[in-house]
Scaffold this motif. Structure first.
Motif, PDB file in Angstrom:
ATOM      1  N   LEU A  65      41.202   2.281  45.166  1.00  0.00           N
ATOM      2  CA  LEU A  65      40.756   3.506  45.465  1.00  0.00           C
ATOM      3  C   LEU A  65      40.918   3.325  47.095  1.00  0.00           C
ATOM      4  O   LEU A  65      40.695   4.410  47.895  1.00  0.00           O
ATOM      5  CB  LEU A  65      39.264   3.495  45.296  1.00  0.00           C
ATOM      6  N   TYR A  66      41.046   2.108  47.596  1.00  0.00           N
ATOM      7  CA  TYR A  66      41.007   1.952  49.167  1.00  0.00           C
ATOM      8  C   TYR A  66      42.256   1.501  49.502  1.00  0.00           C
ATOM      9  O   TYR A  66      43.014   0.573  49.126  1.00  0.00           O
ATOM     10  CB  TYR A  66      40.027   1.063  49.603  1.00  0.00           C
ATOM     11  N   ASN A  67      42.896   1.848  50.907  1.00  0.00           N
ATOM     12  CA  ASN A  67      44.091   1.376  51.720  1.00  0.00           C
ATOM     13  C   ASN A  67      43.653   0.930  52.882  1.00  0.00           C
ATOM     14  O   ASN A  67      42.808   1.291  53.441  1.00  0.00           O
ATOM     15  CB  ASN A  67      44.964   2.593  51.628  1.00  0.00           C
ATOM     16  N   SER A  68      44.192  -0.589  52.905  1.00  0.00           N
ATOM     17  CA  SER A  68      43.892  -1.312  54.134  1.00  0.00           C
ATOM     18  C   SER A  68      43.855  -0.577  55.638  1.00  0.00           C
ATOM     19  O   SER A  68      44.982   0.036  55.577  1.00  0.00           O
ATOM     20  CB  SER A  68      44.627  -2.648  54.141  1.00  0.00           C
ATOM     21  N   GLY A  69      43.079  -0.635  56.430  1.00  0.00           N
ATOM     22  CA  GLY A  69      43.042  -0.205  57.724  1.00  0.00           C
ATOM     23  C   GLY A  69      42.360   1.400  57.824  1.00  0.00           C
ATOM     24  O   GLY A  69      42.177   1.760  58.754  1.00  0.00           O
ATOM     25  N   ASN A  70      42.212   1.952  56.291  1.00  0.00           N
ATOM     26  CA  ASN A  70      41.618   3.277  56.453  1.00  0.00           C
ATOM     27  C   ASN A  70      39.926   3.329  56.692  1.00  0.00           C
ATOM     28  O   ASN A  70      39.667   2.312  56.566  1.00  0.00           O
ATOM     29  CB  ASN A  70      42.081   3.743  54.945  1.00  0.00           C
ATOM     30  N   ASP A  71      39.555   4.467  56.818  1.00  0.00           N
ATOM     31  CA  ASP A  71      38.060   4.439  56.927  1.00  0.00           C
ATOM     32  C   ASP A  71      37.530   4.132  55.598  1.00  0.00           C
ATOM     33  O   ASP A  71      37.896   4.374  54.411  1.00  0.00           O
ATOM     34  CB  ASP A  71      37.714   6.123  56.945  1.00  0.00           C
ATOM     35  N   PRO A  72      36.169   3.488  55.552  1.00  0.00           N
ATOM     36  CA  PRO A  72      35.548   3.070  54.345  1.00  0.00           C
ATOM     37  C   PRO A  72      35.306   4.219  53.459  1.00  0.00           C
ATOM     38  O   PRO A  72      35.035   5.253  54.026  1.00  0.00           O
ATOM     39  CB  PRO A  72      34.186   2.565  54.944  1.00  0.00           C
ATOM     40  N   ILE A  73      35.097   4.031  52.076  1.00  0.00           N
ATOM     41  CA  ILE A  73      34.869   5.002  51.049  1.00  0.00           C
ATOM     42  C   ILE A  73      33.470   4.769  50.669  1.00  0.00           C
ATOM     43  O   ILE A  73      33.187   3.694  50.021  1.00  0.00           O
ATOM     44  CB  ILE A  73      35.998   5.075  50.174  1.00  0.00           C
ATOM     45  N   LYS A  74      32.533   5.897  50.702  1.00  0.00           N
ATOM     46  CA  LYS A  74      31.278   5.879  49.950  1.00  0.00           C
ATOM     47  C   LYS A  74      31.697   6.148  48.317  1.00  0.00           C
ATOM     48  O   LYS A  74      32.046   7.130  48.108  1.00  0.00           O
ATOM     49  CB  LYS A  74      30.293   6.698  50.724  1.00  0.00           C
ATOM     50  N   ILE A  75      31.017   5.210  47.744  1.00  0.00           N
ATOM     51  CA  ILE A  75      31.126   5.413  46.325  1.00  0.00           C
ATOM     52  C   ILE A  75      29.822   6.860  45.893  1.00  0.00           C
ATOM     53  O   ILE A  75      28.803   6.454  46.090  1.00  0.00           O
ATOM     54  CB  ILE A  75      30.936   4.235  45.201  1.00  0.00           C
ATOM     55  N   VAL A  76      30.684   7.725  45.590  1.00  0.00           N
ATOM     56  CA  VAL A  76      29.497   8.861  45.023  1.00  0.00           C
ATOM     57  C   VAL A  76      29.365   9.009  43.491  1.00  0.00           C
ATOM     58  O   VAL A  76      28.241   9.776  43.204  1.00  0.00           O
ATOM     59  CB  VAL A  76      29.765  10.302  45.691  1.00  0.00           C
ATOM     60  N   SER A  77      30.336   8.387  42.550  1.00  0.00           N
ATOM     61  CA  SER A  77      30.286   8.717  41.488  1.00  0.00           C
ATOM     62  C   SER A  77      29.400   7.363  40.745  1.00  0.00           C
ATOM     63  O   SER A  77      29.248   6.318  41.247  1.00  0.00           O
ATOM     64  CB  SER A  77      31.521   8.445  40.849  1.00  0.00           C
ATOM     65  N   ASP A  78      28.795   7.541  39.729  1.00  0.00           N
ATOM     66  CA  ASP A  78      27.871   6.602  39.306  1.00  0.00           C
ATOM     67  C   ASP A  78      28.781   5.493  38.392  1.00  0.00           C
ATOM     68  O   ASP A  78      28.979   5.807  37.254  1.00  0.00           O
ATOM     69  CB  ASP A  78      26.887   7.282  38.173  1.00  0.00           C
ATOM     70  N   ILE A  79      29.469   4.550  38.991  1.00  0.00           N
ATOM     71  CA  ILE A  79      30.221   3.552  38.041  1.00  0.00           C
ATOM     72  C   ILE A  79      29.766   2.419  38.512  1.00  0.00           C
ATOM     73  O   ILE A  79      29.167   1.940  39.447  1.00  0.00           O
ATOM     74  CB  ILE A  79      31.720   3.740  39.013  1.00  0.00           C
ATOM     75  N   ILE A  80      30.267   1.482  37.550  1.00  0.00           N
ATOM     76  CA  ILE A  80      29.926  -0.136  37.647  1.00  0.00           C
ATOM     77  C   ILE A  80      31.249  -0.964  37.651  1.00  0.00           C
ATOM     78  O   ILE A  80      32.059  -0.446  36.963  1.00  0.00           O
ATOM     79  CB  ILE A  80      29.260  -0.214  36.121  1.00  0.00           C
ATOM     80  N   VAL A  81      30.845  -1.950  38.234  1.00  0.00           N
ATOM     81  CA  VAL A  81      32.055  -3.014  38.169  1.00  0.00           C
ATOM     82  C   VAL A  81      31.457  -4.216  38.163  1.00  0.00           C
ATOM     83  O   VAL A  81      30.314  -4.567  38.439  1.00  0.00           O
ATOM     84  CB  VAL A  81      32.821  -2.926  39.471  1.00  0.00           C
ATOM     85  N   LYS A  82      31.946  -5.063  37.152  1.00  0.00           N
ATOM     86  CA  LYS A  82      31.630  -6.496  36.774  1.00  0.00           C
ATOM     87  C   LYS A  82      32.771  -7.360  37.130  1.00  0.00           C
ATOM     88  O   LYS A  82      33.680  -7.127  37.012  1.00  0.00           O
ATOM     89  CB  LYS A  82      31.153  -6.459  35.426  1.00  0.00           C
ATOM     90  N   GLY A  83      32.134  -8.573  37.250  1.00  0.00           N
ATOM     91  CA  GLY A  83      32.956  -9.927  37.472  1.00  0.00           C
ATOM     92  C   GLY A  83      32.229 -11.096  37.386  1.00  0.00           C
ATOM     93  O   GLY A  83      30.944 -11.098  36.993  1.00  0.00           O
TER      94      GLY A  83
END
Length: 473
Positions: A65-83
């Motif tokens: 979702l993110y490209n290096s050097g771009n502005d940060p992206i605020k997550i507005v969707s209700d998503i989960i990541v695990k690790g």
């Protein structure tokens, strides 16, 4: 009254002694039980994922979702990541951050999490399975352009292109530990074959050693205030591959002497502060086992047969070589000849700068190489760049391609573990690929140099290629 005061003081004394015994030498015990409330919250999240009320997104998809050097992206969707946690700040080599990868074994992606918490290993211990509810958090970089994609809590107040740590009060509503602490199996890699896709994963390199000129040195240079990079090397069958091990001056083992033998290193893949080159970062020196002799490598002269040799010296314009193919999969840019002023020779070049193309994918494919007439074969080449800027160059091999343009995409292509010039390398410098062993391949093999970029300023870098050879015996 005096009796009561004495009793209170005694209780305080006993309590303090118990506390000191528990935390002496920072040897905190990792909590085995999470508590009913945390368990209940996680169970609710897992149920919601199973009922499709929450989306479980992979680390790899999240990073895309993110490209290096771009502005940060605020997550507005209700998503989960695990690790699974693969770093530890117990020895001071990490500060207010941890890394997690998508699987305990054979991971495909990893990510950094910036948190406003020290001694985080007490809560996010090595191997702990962690779920992060991302809505309201950010994806970006703590240091803009460094290539280390990170989960953070807010946009920096001093640089809108950077993110800051997840605050402690945010962690309670976004971070959830499962009961599982998995056994992390480090992924075995070669130093030459590491790439940006490995950032945030836990790897192992065998047959590695510190160069002899570092004998008697410590992990951290005493003249450095922050980080020290020490070269590590491993033997190829021909020549060596190398990378840098980075250690913080705040690590408890900063002044420990480097080992003089050869052996194995387990570490997290990351990048230096400016994002110019890959580095390995230790959790502790227990992950450095060098009790063996250093490896021995063979010489180029042991492989006198030349199966392929191309230095581009007699070419101009678009690269056109008999039985080779200069193929544009996407975009308008091809591999072209150019004269390197500093090297005083010609080379091949490709880049998507000012192309105006949304996507650039360009291949330079060699003629077929018969690998059945020799017993051992090694590929080498040199690369340089004019600011790689997020674009990518990789070298591939296929033994089932028929040599036609129409069947390139349907053939099987494997990425070879070659060292490609990094973005931070000086534009005058040429980087040797190391000698890539092709001995496990049979039949007719084709080598491809595949460039990917776009007209976007963050992905429009230029690569140069020269002195391609395959030697054999």
């Amino acid at each position: 009254m005096e009796k009561n005061k004495a009793s209170i003081l005694f209780i305080i004394f006993i309590t303090s002694m118990f506390f000191i015994a528990c935390v002496e030498d920072n040897d905190f015990t990792v909590p085995q039980n999470l508590g009913a409330e945390e368990n209940l919250k996680l169970e609710t999240i897992i149920d919601s994922i199973q009922n499709n009320q929450l989306e479980l997104k992979s680390i790899k998809d999240l990073k895309s979702l993110y490209n290096s050097g771009n502005d940060p992206i605020k997550i507005v969707s209700d998503i989960i990541v695990k690790g699974y946690v693969i770093s530890s700040d117990a020895k001071g080599n990490y500060f207010r951050e941890f890394y997690m990868q998508d699987a305990a074994e054979n991971p495909t992606a990893g990510i950094k999490i910036a948190i406003n918490l020290t001694n985080s290993y007490n809560k996010f211990n090595f191997g702990r399975e962690v779920y992060i509810r991302l809505k309201g958090l950010y994806i970006g970089e703590v240091n803009s352009g460094d290539g280390i994609i990170t989960i953070g809590g807010k946009v920096s107040t001093t640089d809108v292109k950077e993110i800051q740590s997840v605050a402690l009060n945010q962690m309670n509503t976004h971070f959830f530990r499962s009961k599982e602490t998995a056994i992390i199996i480090p992924k075995e890699v070669s130093l030459a074959g590491l790439s940006a896709s490995d950032i945030g994963t836990f790897i192992t390199v065998k047959g590695v050693f510190f160069p002899s000129n570092l004998e008697g040195k410590t992990y951290v240079d005493p003249t450095e205030d922050f980080d020290t990079q020490r070269k590590i090397q491993t033997c190829q069958t021909v020549g060596y591959a190398d990378l840098l091990l980075e250690t913080s001056s705040f690590a408890s083992f900063a002044n420990k002497a480097l080992p003089v033998g050869g052996g194995t290193i387990n570490a997290v893949v990351s990048q230096d502060y400016n994002g110019h080159f890959l580095v390995l970062v230790l959790n502790s020196t227990e992950d450095v086992v060098m009790s063996e002799d250093r490896c021995v490598t063979r010489s180029e002269s042991d492989f006198p047969i030349i199966l392929l040799e191309e230095n581009f010296d007699n070419l101009s314009g678009e690269i056109r070589i008999t039985d080779w193919l200069n193929y544009r999969e996407k975009g308008t840019k091809s591999w072209r000849s150019y004269s390197d002023t500093y090297a005083q020779s010609k080379a091949a070049r490709v880049g998507s700068k000012s192309s105006g193309d949304a996507s650039t994918i360009t291949w330079l494919l060699t003629k077929g190489i018969d690998l059945d007439t020799t017993t051992a074969e090694f590929l080498s080449f040199e690369t340089s760049n004019s600011f790689a800027n997020g674009s990518n160059l990789e070298v591939l091999i296929s033994t089932d391609w028929d040599g036609t343009e129409s069947n390139i995409s349907s053939a099987t292509w494997s990425v070879l573990p070659a060292k490609i010039v990094s973005n931070g390398e000086g534009f005058k410098n040429w980087v040797h690929s190391t000698f890539v062993n092709l001995s496990n391949y049979t039949g007719t093999a084709f080598i491809a140099f595949r460039y990917a970029g776009s007209g976007n300023v963050y992905f429009d870098g230029t690569y140069e290629l020269d002195n391609i050879t395959i030697i054999a015996e």
